[in-house]
Design a protein around this motif. Structure first.
Motif, PDB file in Angstrom:
ATOM      1  N   TYR A 143      -4.433   3.265  -4.796  1.00 41.74           N
ATOM      2  CA  TYR A 143      -4.493   4.725  -4.676  1.00 41.74           C
ATOM      3  C   TYR A 143      -5.497   5.125  -3.601  1.00 41.74           C
ATOM      4  O   TYR A 143      -5.191   5.926  -2.713  1.00 41.74           O
ATOM      5  CB  TYR A 143      -4.856   5.338  -6.031  1.00 41.74           C
ATOM      6  CG  TYR A 143      -5.190   6.804  -5.987  1.00 41.74           C
ATOM      7  CD1 TYR A 143      -4.272   7.746  -5.532  1.00 41.74           C
ATOM      8  CD2 TYR A 143      -6.435   7.270  -6.407  1.00 41.74           C
ATOM      9  CE1 TYR A 143      -4.587   9.103  -5.490  1.00 41.74           C
ATOM     10  CE2 TYR A 143      -6.752   8.616  -6.376  1.00 41.74           C
ATOM     11  CZ  TYR A 143      -5.821   9.531  -5.912  1.00 41.74           C
ATOM     12  OH  TYR A 143      -6.131  10.857  -5.874  1.00 41.74           O
ATOM     13  N   LEU A 144      -6.697   4.559  -3.656  1.00 35.90           N
ATOM     14  CA  LEU A 144      -7.715   4.892  -2.658  1.00 35.90           C
ATOM     15  C   LEU A 144      -7.279   4.447  -1.260  1.00 35.90           C
ATOM     16  O   LEU A 144      -7.491   5.159  -0.273  1.00 35.90           O
ATOM     17  CB  LEU A 144      -9.060   4.268  -3.031  1.00 35.90           C
ATOM     18  CG  LEU A 144      -9.706   4.786  -4.317  1.00 35.90           C
ATOM     19  CD1 LEU A 144     -10.996   4.028  -4.602  1.00 35.90           C
ATOM     20  CD2 LEU A 144      -9.932   6.288  -4.271  1.00 35.90           C
ATOM     21  N   GLY A 145      -6.633   3.299  -1.174  1.00 35.98           N
ATOM     22  CA  GLY A 145      -6.137   2.809   0.120  1.00 35.98           C
ATOM     23  C   GLY A 145      -5.073   3.708   0.722  1.00 35.98           C
ATOM     24  O   GLY A 145      -4.910   3.763   1.944  1.00 35.98           O
ATOM     25  N   ALA A 146      -4.342   4.433  -0.127  1.00 34.07           N
ATOM     26  CA  ALA A 146      -3.278   5.316   0.353  1.00 34.07           C
ATOM     27  C   ALA A 146      -3.817   6.488   1.159  1.00 34.07           C
ATOM     28  O   ALA A 146      -3.058   7.165   1.856  1.00 34.07           O
ATOM     29  CB  ALA A 146      -2.458   5.826  -0.834  1.00 34.07           C
ATOM     30  N   LEU A 168       0.854  -1.175   0.000  1.00 35.75           N
ATOM     31  CA  LEU A 168       0.000   0.000   0.000  1.00 35.75           C
ATOM     32  C   LEU A 168       0.898   1.235   0.000  1.00 35.75           C
ATOM     33  O   LEU A 168       1.823   1.331   0.804  1.00 35.75           O
ATOM     34  CB  LEU A 168      -0.898  -0.002   1.239  1.00 35.75           C
ATOM     35  CG  LEU A 168      -2.047   0.985   1.272  1.00 35.75           C
ATOM     36  CD1 LEU A 168      -3.053   0.662   0.159  1.00 35.75           C
ATOM     37  CD2 LEU A 168      -2.747   0.940   2.617  1.00 35.75           C
ATOM     38  N   PRO A 169       0.670   2.179  -0.900  1.00 35.90           N
ATOM     39  CA  PRO A 169       1.500   3.391  -0.933  1.00 35.90           C
ATOM     40  C   PRO A 169       1.383   4.176   0.375  1.00 35.90           C
ATOM     41  O   PRO A 169       0.345   4.151   1.038  1.00 35.90           O
ATOM     42  CB  PRO A 169       0.925   4.198  -2.095  1.00 35.90           C
ATOM     43  CG  PRO A 169       0.160   3.209  -2.912  1.00 35.90           C
ATOM     44  CD  PRO A 169      -0.329   2.167  -1.961  1.00 35.90           C
ATOM     45  N   ALA A 170       2.442   4.884   0.727  1.00 32.25           N
ATOM     46  CA  ALA A 170       2.469   5.656   1.973  1.00 32.25           C
ATOM     47  C   ALA A 170       1.548   6.869   1.924  1.00 32.25           C
ATOM     48  O   ALA A 170       1.087   7.341   2.953  1.00 32.25           O
ATOM     49  CB  ALA A 170       3.903   6.094   2.276  1.00 32.25           C
ATOM     50  N   SER A 171       1.273   7.377   0.733  1.00 28.48           N
ATOM     51  CA  SER A 171       0.421   8.554   0.590  1.00 28.48           C
ATOM     52  C   SER A 171      -0.213   8.541  -0.795  1.00 28.48           C
ATOM     53  O   SER A 171       0.288   7.864  -1.700  1.00 28.48           O
ATOM     54  CB  SER A 171       1.239   9.835   0.762  1.00 28.48           C
ATOM     55  OG  SER A 171       2.080  10.027  -0.357  1.00 28.48           O
ATOM     56  N   PRO A 172      -1.285   9.299  -0.990  1.00 29.58           N
ATOM     57  CA  PRO A 172      -1.882   9.379  -2.336  1.00 29.58           C
ATOM     58  C   PRO A 172      -0.892   9.907  -3.377  1.00 29.58           C
ATOM     59  O   PRO A 172      -0.918   9.486  -4.528  1.00 29.58           O
ATOM     60  CB  PRO A 172      -3.058  10.343  -2.148  1.00 29.58           C
ATOM     61  CG  PRO A 172      -3.390  10.277  -0.701  1.00 29.58           C
ATOM     62  CD  PRO A 172      -2.090  10.025   0.003  1.00 29.58           C
ATOM     63  N   ALA A 221     -16.465   2.258  -3.669  1.00 32.69           N
ATOM     64  CA  ALA A 221     -15.573   1.998  -2.541  1.00 32.69           C
ATOM     65  C   ALA A 221     -16.349   2.289  -1.256  1.00 32.69           C
ATOM     66  O   ALA A 221     -16.290   3.394  -0.720  1.00 32.69           O
ATOM     67  CB  ALA A 221     -14.324   2.863  -2.635  1.00 32.69           C
ATOM     68  N   PRO A 222     -17.097   1.298  -0.740  1.00 30.88           N
ATOM     69  CA  PRO A 222     -17.960   1.549   0.415  1.00 30.88           C
ATOM     70  C   PRO A 222     -17.222   1.637   1.739  1.00 30.88           C
ATOM     71  O   PRO A 222     -17.823   1.975   2.756  1.00 30.88           O
ATOM     72  CB  PRO A 222     -18.915   0.356   0.398  1.00 30.88           C
ATOM     73  CG  PRO A 222     -18.158  -0.722  -0.284  1.00 30.88           C
ATOM     74  CD  PRO A 222     -17.275  -0.036  -1.289  1.00 30.88           C
ATOM     75  N   GLU A 223     -15.916   1.351   1.741  1.00 29.24           N
ATOM     76  CA  GLU A 223     -15.143   1.375   2.985  1.00 29.24           C
ATOM     77  C   GLU A 223     -13.947   2.312   2.883  1.00 29.24           C
ATOM     78  O   GLU A 223     -12.884   2.052   3.446  1.00 29.24           O
ATOM     79  CB  GLU A 223     -14.692  -0.036   3.340  1.00 29.24           C
ATOM     80  CG  GLU A 223     -15.862  -0.977   3.587  1.00 29.24           C
ATOM     81  CD  GLU A 223     -15.424  -2.408   3.847  1.00 29.24           C
ATOM     82  OE1 GLU A 223     -14.250  -2.741   3.593  1.00 29.24           O
ATOM     83  OE2 GLU A 223     -16.264  -3.186   4.314  1.00 29.24           O
ATOM     84  N   PHE A 224     -14.093   3.420   2.169  1.00 35.60           N
ATOM     85  CA  PHE A 224     -13.008   4.391   2.018  1.00 35.60           C
ATOM     86  C   PHE A 224     -12.709   5.041   3.369  1.00 35.60           C
ATOM     87  O   PHE A 224     -13.623   5.373   4.120  1.00 35.60           O
ATOM     88  CB  PHE A 224     -13.414   5.465   1.014  1.00 35.60           C
ATOM     89  CG  PHE A 224     -12.374   6.520   0.810  1.00 35.60           C
ATOM     90  CD1 PHE A 224     -11.334   6.313  -0.079  1.00 35.60           C
ATOM     91  CD2 PHE A 224     -12.423   7.713   1.514  1.00 35.60           C
ATOM     92  CE1 PHE A 224     -10.353   7.277  -0.270  1.00 35.60           C
ATOM     93  CE2 PHE A 224     -11.458   8.687   1.332  1.00 35.60           C
ATOM     94  CZ  PHE A 224     -10.420   8.467   0.437  1.00 35.60           C
ATOM     95  N   THR A 225     -11.433   5.220   3.678  1.00 25.96           N
ATOM     96  CA  THR A 225     -11.045   5.889   4.914  1.00 25.96           C
ATOM     97  C   THR A 225      -9.936   6.899   4.659  1.00 25.96           C
ATOM     98  O   THR A 225      -9.105   6.719   3.770  1.00 25.96           O
ATOM     99  CB  THR A 225     -10.552   4.892   5.989  1.00 25.96           C
ATOM    100  OG1 THR A 225      -9.435   4.175   5.479  1.00 25.96           O
ATOM    101  CG2 THR A 225     -11.639   3.934   6.395  1.00 25.96           C
ATOM    102  N   SER A 226      -9.970   7.952   5.446  1.00 27.40           N
ATOM    103  CA  SER A 226      -8.897   8.942   5.495  1.00 27.40           C
ATOM    104  C   SER A 226      -8.827   9.425   6.939  1.00 27.40           C
ATOM    105  O   SER A 226      -9.527   8.906   7.805  1.00 27.40           O
ATOM    106  CB  SER A 226      -9.177  10.100   4.529  1.00 27.40           C
ATOM    107  OG  SER A 226     -10.318  10.811   4.933  1.00 27.40           O
ATOM    108  N   LEU A 227      -7.975  10.413   7.187  1.00 22.98           N
ATOM    109  CA  LEU A 227      -7.842  10.943   8.540  1.00 22.98           C
ATOM    110  C   LEU A 227      -8.251  12.404   8.599  1.00 22.98           C
ATOM    111  O   LEU A 227      -7.980  13.164   7.660  1.00 22.98           O
ATOM    112  CB  LEU A 227      -6.386  10.832   9.017  1.00 22.98           C
ATOM    113  CG  LEU A 227      -5.806   9.430   9.127  1.00 22.98           C
ATOM    114  CD1 LEU A 227      -4.338   9.501   9.516  1.00 22.98           C
ATOM    115  CD2 LEU A 227      -6.589   8.592  10.127  1.00 22.98           C
TER     116      LEU A 227
END
Length: 153
Positions: A81-84, A17-21, A44-50
């Motif tokens: 990308y979305l996981g980042a 998983l990339p460290a950042s977008p 993407a029903p489980e998208f997360t960010s901070l």
């Protein structure tokens, strides 16, 4: 023999998983149906960010629709990308619009829209919508199917 898939680097094996977008590598392939106007949907029903202020997680249900031009996004690269965004601090609006603009710049689609349906924090859901222009004539684009907030389920 060369194929439209030869330039892909993330398929067929383990990919971190990339460290950042910004570090994420989006990949694309030539659209073999480029003469046909059709809609592609990614959900993407489980998208997360901070949250950039508190560091607390934010959750969203993203729906990305696009009418391809000459390119298709490779789905594993989109997933990475979305996981980042999991460790990326940004407001809901910035995340949603940044994703749409990067995809639009990279793919040069005939049309693209994103619906960011964010789960509430502090009792207020924030939904963010962006599109590049009017839907091309003759293309069926279904409703995104995400209800107004009532548990988002």
């Amino acid at each position: 023999m060369t194929t439209i898939y030869d330039n892909l680097t993330q398929l067929g094996g383990k990919t971190e998983l990339p460290a950042s977008p910004e570090d994420a590598v989006l990949e694309r392939v030539f659209n073999p149906q480029a003469e046909v106007a059709y809609c592609v949907r990614f959900t993407a029903p489980e998208f997360t960010s901070l949250c950039p202020m508190t560091g607390q997680p934010d959750f969203a249900h993203l729906v990305i629709d696009y009418v391809p031009g000459g390119w298709l996004v490779e789905s594993k690269s989109l997933k990475l990308y979305l996981g980042a965004f999991r460790n990326h601090g940004a407001f809901h609006e910035d995340c949603t619009v940044s994703i749409a603009r990067r995809l639009a710049d990279f793919l040069e689609p005939q049309w693209l829209r994103i619906g960011g349906y964010w789960y509430p924090r502090g009792g207020i859901p924030i939904d963010v919508f962006y599109q590049t222009g009017p839907v091309p004539n003759g293309v069926w684009v279904p409703d995104q199917g995400v209800p107004g907030y009532r548990g988002r389920g």
